[in-house]
Enzyme design. Sequence first.
Site, PDB file in Angstrom:
ATOM      1  N   ASP A 273      60.984 -14.101  69.422  1.00 21.49           N
ATOM      2  CA  ASP A 273      61.548 -14.022  68.044  1.00 21.49           C
ATOM      3  C   ASP A 273      63.038 -13.826  68.220  1.00 21.49           C
ATOM      4  OD1 ASP A 273      59.118 -14.224  66.846  1.00 21.49           O
ATOM      5  OD2 ASP A 273      58.898 -12.070  66.250  1.00 21.49           O
TER       6      ASP A 273
ATOM      7  N   ASP B 177      51.363 -19.595  58.093  1.00 24.49           N
ATOM      8  CA  ASP B 177      51.026 -17.912  58.205  1.00 24.49           C
ATOM      9  C   ASP B 177      49.905 -17.944  57.185  1.00 24.49           C
ATOM     10  OD1 ASP B 177      52.922 -16.891  59.797  1.00 24.49           O
ATOM     11  OD2 ASP B 177      54.635 -17.259  58.575  1.00 24.49           O
TER      12      ASP B 177
END
Lengths: 265, 203
Positions: free
Chosen positions: A20, A139
């Site tokens: 990330d 997601d």
Amino acid sequence: MSQIGKMNHNLARRIVPCLDVRDGQVVKGMQFRNHVVIGDIIELAASYRDQGADELVFYDITASPEGRRVDTDWVRRVAEIIDIPFCVAGGIRSVADAAEVLAQGADKISINTPALERPDLINQLVTAFGSQCVVIGVDSIATDGQYTVRSHTGTPDAMRSPGRKTMGWLAEVVDRGAGEVVLNCMSADGTRAGYDLEQLTAARDILPIPLVASGGAGSVDHFIDVFQQADVDAALAASVFHSGQIPVPELKNQLAAAGIEVRPC
Amino acid sequence: MTIAVVDSGGANIASILHALRRLGVEPVFTADPQVIKAADRVILPGVGAAGCAMQTLNKHKLSNVIRELKQPVLGICLGMQLLFQSSEENDTELLGIIPARLTRLKKQPGLRIPHMGWNTIDYLRPDPFSDTFSDDLKQKWFYFVHSYAAPVGKWTLASSNHGQPFSALVRQDNFYGAQFHPERSAKAGASLLKSFMELKTCK
């Protein structure tokens, strides 16, 4: 498993560390919150390359919610040193955005929120770059016995529920030509309690294209389970790799010992 | 030594250029026929659809230039496919250097298409090119991403398998081709590119 393994010959199951990225550094948070800096992008990328990771995913976690594009300078620097494939996610909202990231040397681009907002973007990207470049990030969360997707997940305050059922969305992205799906099971993410095998198995049944499992890896057994039970093509994880809890070479040795085809480090 | 990387369109050329730089050579990315003809080595990259790549080559009047090259030429992924006669992908005529037709990988239950990831190759016959990097058994894993594949034939140096056998590494005279991505195949890929640079030629 054994029959499918044979069908795919020696095609290795992939181990994919996820980095990330925020403000040019690699960060990690729990369930998308409380990010702490864990290192430099280039140093970590080189380290995973040397450990024998099969692929890397870089997720620009601030680009999408802040409405800005991926900073391509670090994409170029990664491409200069990395000799394994890598995918860039976050902040890619158009064919032009994708072209810029790919031109810097990324192999694939992954889109999530923009695909939900404008599904035709998937078709446009496939036409421009081919299916093999186009990864759809999903997601997903289980609520009331149904899997539904979430968008704008980069920051919790911006997160939305666009009202789509996950399995229907997966079928649609295949129809639109997507080359791969990363399914992030949000209830499992950051818990280290194991991948969401039930949801991933349901997704596997729908997807004729490669499926990457994301969210929940906490032990070597979790990786064995997700390959053997959910038959995914790749397993993505972050914290277990970043913390050093599971070194990639040791993970691959244990997967091989369990009869799972992996590329030797 | 000059290395020309042919501009055949497609977005991710950078990874090939970077891989060559890691080997200490500075490639020239070009669509100029004179530069391509004069180069010691020519690399034909390509990502995307065969039809688009052929259109780009024809637009730059490069199809004949490439066919007539005498120095070692290496096609990578779609670049390898372009060396063949034709492709089922939008029924496209290709360069015609290798007399065979590419077909889409056959759908089968449990088989994922595109063929995406690390797979092994089997060396089918000795060749000065592949012999230089295939000795070490570790050099059998390469990174593939494709949906169309070339049949195995007398041009095949090494094959792979994804529901069906197909050509992974080919050679026809001075034309070489890899269906996989050496620039993304870690040390195995780097050693293939190095072997290509070091090929002995009587130019």
